[in-house]
Design an enzyme around this catalytic site. Structure first.
Site, PDB file in Angstrom:
ATOM      1  N   CYS A   1      20.026 -41.596 -27.172  1.00 27.39           N
ATOM      2  CA  CYS A   1      20.645 -41.370 -28.483  1.00 27.39           C
ATOM      3  C   CYS A   1      21.131 -42.668 -29.112  1.00 27.39           C
ATOM      4  O   CYS A   1      20.457 -43.261 -29.943  1.00 27.39           O
ATOM      5  CB  CYS A   1      21.808 -40.377 -28.385  1.00 27.39           C
ATOM      6  SG  CYS A   1      21.349 -38.701 -27.935  1.00 27.39           S
ATOM      7  N   ARG A   2      22.310 -43.091 -28.716  1.00 24.67           N
ATOM      8  CA  ARG A   2      22.974 -44.204 -29.398  1.00 24.67           C
ATOM      9  C   ARG A   2      22.283 -45.547 -29.218  1.00 24.67           C
ATOM     10  O   ARG A   2      21.994 -46.241 -30.198  1.00 24.67           O
ATOM     11  CB  ARG A   2      24.434 -44.312 -28.930  1.00 24.67           C
ATOM     12  CG  ARG A   2      25.259 -43.097 -29.289  1.00 24.67           C
ATOM     13  CD  ARG A   2      26.611 -43.137 -28.616  1.00 24.67           C
ATOM     14  NE  ARG A   2      26.462 -42.954 -27.163  1.00 24.67           N
ATOM     15  CZ  ARG A   2      27.447 -43.044 -26.293  1.00 24.67           C
ATOM     16  NH1 ARG A   2      28.659 -43.370 -26.700  1.00 24.67           N
ATOM     17  NH2 ARG A   2      27.254 -42.830 -25.010  1.00 24.67           N
TER      18      ARG A   2
ATOM     19  N   CYS B   1      24.124 -47.337 -23.584  1.00 29.79           N
ATOM     20  CA  CYS B   1      24.883 -46.086 -23.675  1.00 29.79           C
ATOM     21  C   CYS B   1      24.712 -45.352 -22.344  1.00 29.79           C
ATOM     22  O   CYS B   1      24.314 -45.950 -21.353  1.00 29.79           O
ATOM     23  CB  CYS B   1      24.451 -45.254 -24.887  1.00 29.79           C
ATOM     24  SG  CYS B   1      22.775 -44.588 -24.837  1.00 29.79           S
TER      25      CYS B   1
END
Length: 164
Positions: free
Chosen positions: A25-26, A20
């Protein structure tokens, strides 16, 4: 069978790198979900994650992602962000980007050799959304939605790996 045949994704343990933007996060979420669920499914797969940007190198996952993942049973506490390296394309069987911008950033780094670079959700058999939404600038609900999407996509990843 030649030595090069032994190194194909079809015959060797599989390795997947999730990418990402900042790796907070992802991609660390998907890495944790994939690692846990593939282990439960008895699949021998090596996972890692990184970002195309360098802003968060060495930092842990976003606290909101840590919380959303923990509520779903995934531990991101040991994650430390890192930036993609040219050698990653030779070290992994697949490099899977969370969105088109990161895919576009990866392609010139890959050059003409190394692992295929694809969008994660379509690769995992998810038709909608095509790109994994970045929850970073949203509220806590976006992080919970990211966990649910990661679980759904990893189910598709497992199905793909089991069918090889």
């Amino acid at each position: 069978m030649s030595n090069s045949d032994l190194m194909t994704p079809q015959t060797s343990p599989t390795s997947i790198l999730f990418v990402c933007l900042g790796n907070i996060c992802r991609s660390p979420l998907v890495e944790a979900v994939a690692r846990q669920r593939c282990a439960e499914a008895g699949l021998d797969v090596r996972f890692a994650s990184c970002g195309t940007g360098n802003w968060h190198v060495g930092k842990g996952a976003d606290p909101r992602m840590l919380e959303a993942a923990a509520e779903a049973g995934y531990d991101l506490s040991q994650h430390r962000a890192r930036q993609v390296r040219a050698g990653d394309f030779l070290a992994y069987d697949w490099v899977l980007a969370m969105d088109a911008d990161n895919l576009d950033a990866l392609l010139p780094l890959r050059g003409s050799q190394g692992a295929p670079v694809e969008l994660f959700l379509p690769w995992a058999g998810i038709s909608e959304p095509v790109e994994f939404p970045d929850p970073y600038f949203g509220d806590e609900e976006g992080f919970s939605e990211a966990v649910a999407l990661a679980e759904r996509a990893v189910d598709g990843l497992i199905a793909r790996l089991q069918s090889r």
